[in-house]
Design a protein around this motif. Structure first.
Motif, PDB file in Angstrom:
ATOM      1  N   ALA A 276       0.829  -1.208   0.000  1.00 34.19           N
ATOM      2  CA  ALA A 276       0.000   0.000   0.000  1.00 34.19           C
ATOM      3  C   ALA A 276       0.861   1.254   0.000  1.00 34.19           C
ATOM      4  N   ALA A 277       2.032   1.184   0.591  1.00 36.04           N
ATOM      5  CA  ALA A 277       2.966   2.325   0.554  1.00 36.04           C
ATOM      6  C   ALA A 277       3.729   2.376  -0.764  1.00 36.04           C
ATOM      7  N   LEU A 278       4.022   1.223  -1.330  1.00 38.25           N
ATOM      8  CA  LEU A 278       4.750   1.147  -2.591  1.00 38.25           C
ATOM      9  C   LEU A 278       3.942   1.721  -3.752  1.00 38.25           C
ATOM     10  N   ALA A 279       2.663   1.412  -3.813  1.00 37.56           N
ATOM     11  CA  ALA A 279       1.835   1.791  -4.962  1.00 37.56           C
ATOM     12  C   ALA A 279       1.807   3.305  -5.224  1.00 37.56           C
ATOM     13  N   PRO A 280       1.626   4.166  -4.223  1.00 32.43           N
ATOM     14  CA  PRO A 280       1.687   5.610  -4.525  1.00 32.43           C
ATOM     15  C   PRO A 280       3.067   6.064  -4.997  1.00 32.43           C
ATOM     16  N   MET A 281       4.118   5.408  -4.516  1.00 35.67           N
ATOM     17  CA  MET A 281       5.456   5.749  -5.017  1.00 35.67           C
ATOM     18  C   MET A 281       5.554   5.403  -6.506  1.00 35.67           C
ATOM     19  N   LEU A 282       5.023   4.246  -6.876  1.00 38.20           N
ATOM     20  CA  LEU A 282       5.036   3.858  -8.283  1.00 38.20           C
ATOM     21  C   LEU A 282       4.213   4.830  -9.123  1.00 38.20           C
ATOM     22  N   ARG A 283       3.101   5.277  -8.569  1.00 40.86           N
ATOM     23  CA  ARG A 283       2.271   6.250  -9.287  1.00 40.86           C
ATOM     24  C   ARG A 283       3.023   7.562  -9.453  1.00 40.86           C
ATOM     25  N   ARG A 284       3.757   7.957  -8.453  1.00 38.63           N
ATOM     26  CA  ARG A 284       4.493   9.226  -8.499  1.00 38.63           C
ATOM     27  C   ARG A 284       5.565   9.228  -9.585  1.00 38.63           C
ATOM     28  N   VAL A 285       6.256   8.130  -9.754  1.00 43.54           N
ATOM     29  CA  VAL A 285       7.366   8.101 -10.711  1.00 43.54           C
ATOM     30  C   VAL A 285       6.927   7.694 -12.120  1.00 43.54           C
ATOM     31  N   ARG A 286       5.641   7.458 -12.332  1.00 42.34           N
ATOM     32  CA  ARG A 286       5.182   6.953 -13.630  1.00 42.34           C
ATOM     33  C   ARG A 286       5.397   7.927 -14.777  1.00 42.34           C
ATOM     34  N   THR A 287       5.599   9.209 -14.504  1.00 43.49           N
ATOM     35  CA  THR A 287       5.759  10.191 -15.576  1.00 43.49           C
ATOM     36  C   THR A 287       7.179  10.735 -15.687  1.00 43.49           C
ATOM     37  N   VAL A 288       8.086  10.288 -14.850  1.00 45.50           N
ATOM     38  CA  VAL A 288       9.449  10.809 -14.896  1.00 45.50           C
ATOM     39  C   VAL A 288      10.245  10.064 -15.971  1.00 45.50           C
ATOM     40  N   PRO A 289      11.292  10.683 -16.493  1.00 47.61           N
ATOM     41  CA  PRO A 289      12.138   9.964 -17.459  1.00 47.61           C
ATOM     42  C   PRO A 289      12.737   8.706 -16.816  1.00 47.61           C
ATOM     43  N   PHE A 290      12.857   7.671 -17.600  1.00 48.15           N
ATOM     44  CA  PHE A 290      13.385   6.379 -17.148  1.00 48.15           C
ATOM     45  C   PHE A 290      12.518   5.783 -16.035  1.00 48.15           C
ATOM     46  N   GLU A 291      11.226   5.927 -16.175  1.00 47.99           N
ATOM     47  CA  GLU A 291      10.263   5.466 -15.167  1.00 47.99           C
ATOM     48  C   GLU A 291      10.484   4.020 -14.731  1.00 47.99           C
ATOM     49  N   PRO A 292      10.733   3.060 -15.634  1.00 48.12           N
ATOM     50  CA  PRO A 292      10.926   1.684 -15.160  1.00 48.12           C
ATOM     51  C   PRO A 292      12.100   1.545 -14.190  1.00 48.12           C
TER      52      PRO A 292
END
Length: 189
Positions: free
Chosen positions: A54-70
């Motif tokens: 549950a804590a990981l998922a918002p972090m993943l959402r936050r970085v989804r638009t940054v360069p080199f997202e994966p």
């Protein structure tokens, strides 16, 4: 799966709920053995471990638009597992992504860089593939395929280069879990 649903989530709160649902499913199935000890401890530990997702998922959402997202998403997975390595109960590493690859080409990274790097590579491949599926561009598919093949080949090369790879004999191994009172399965009760 979590990479895909989080990218499609409507916001951070929705991402956290999706992460919690993922965590309950993942930990619930993985920790089922603990019902032999006590059902309440199984339910509690499942919930605590699910809170990490549950804590990981918002972090993943936050970085989804940054360069080199994966790459950043893989870092988020690795960071979450780093915390899980130390808390709760002095560390609970059993559900690491890195431990799922012992019989795969990625196992070649274990002797050189440890389970944390294997977690990173599993998450990286997952997020590359999620990006390719969701974006449906030839470039994303090509990058995902090339990176996946590159990581798998590097891991496979590690299995061939490892000093242990030359050994063909067997080694008897014993282990002791210290600090557990009592004996048998009641030591965790």
């Amino acid at each position: 799966g979590l990479a895909v649903v989080v990218r499609l989530a409507s916001g951070y709160r929705a991402a956290a709920w999706l992460g919690l649902a993922f965590g309950v499913g993942y930990a619930g199935v993985s920790l089922l053995w603990q019902t032999m000890i006590r059902t309440e401890s199984y339910l509690g530990l499942t919930l605590v471990v699910a809170l990490f997702s549950a804590a990981l998922a918002p972090m993943l959402r936050r970085v989804r638009t940054v360069p080199f997202e994966p790459v950043w998403s893989a870092c988020c997975w690795t960071l979450t597992e780093l915390v899980l390595q130390y808390w709760p109960f002095g560390g609970f590493q059993w559900l690491r992504l890195g431990y799922t690859m012992v019989d795969s080409p990625l196992a070649g990274f274990y002797p050189f860089t440890g389970a944390a790097s294997v977690t990173f590579f599993v998450a990286l491949i997952g997020h590359l593939l999620a990006r390719a599926v969701l974006n449906r561009t030839g470039r994303d598919a090509l990058v995902a395929a090339a990176a996946t093949i590159g990581v798998l080949l590097a891991g496979w090369a590690g299995t061939r280069w490892s000093p242990d790879a030359a050994s063909t004999g067997t080694v008897p191994v014993g282990y002791v879990q210290g600090g557990a009172p009592g004996g048998g399965i009641y030591g965790l009760g």
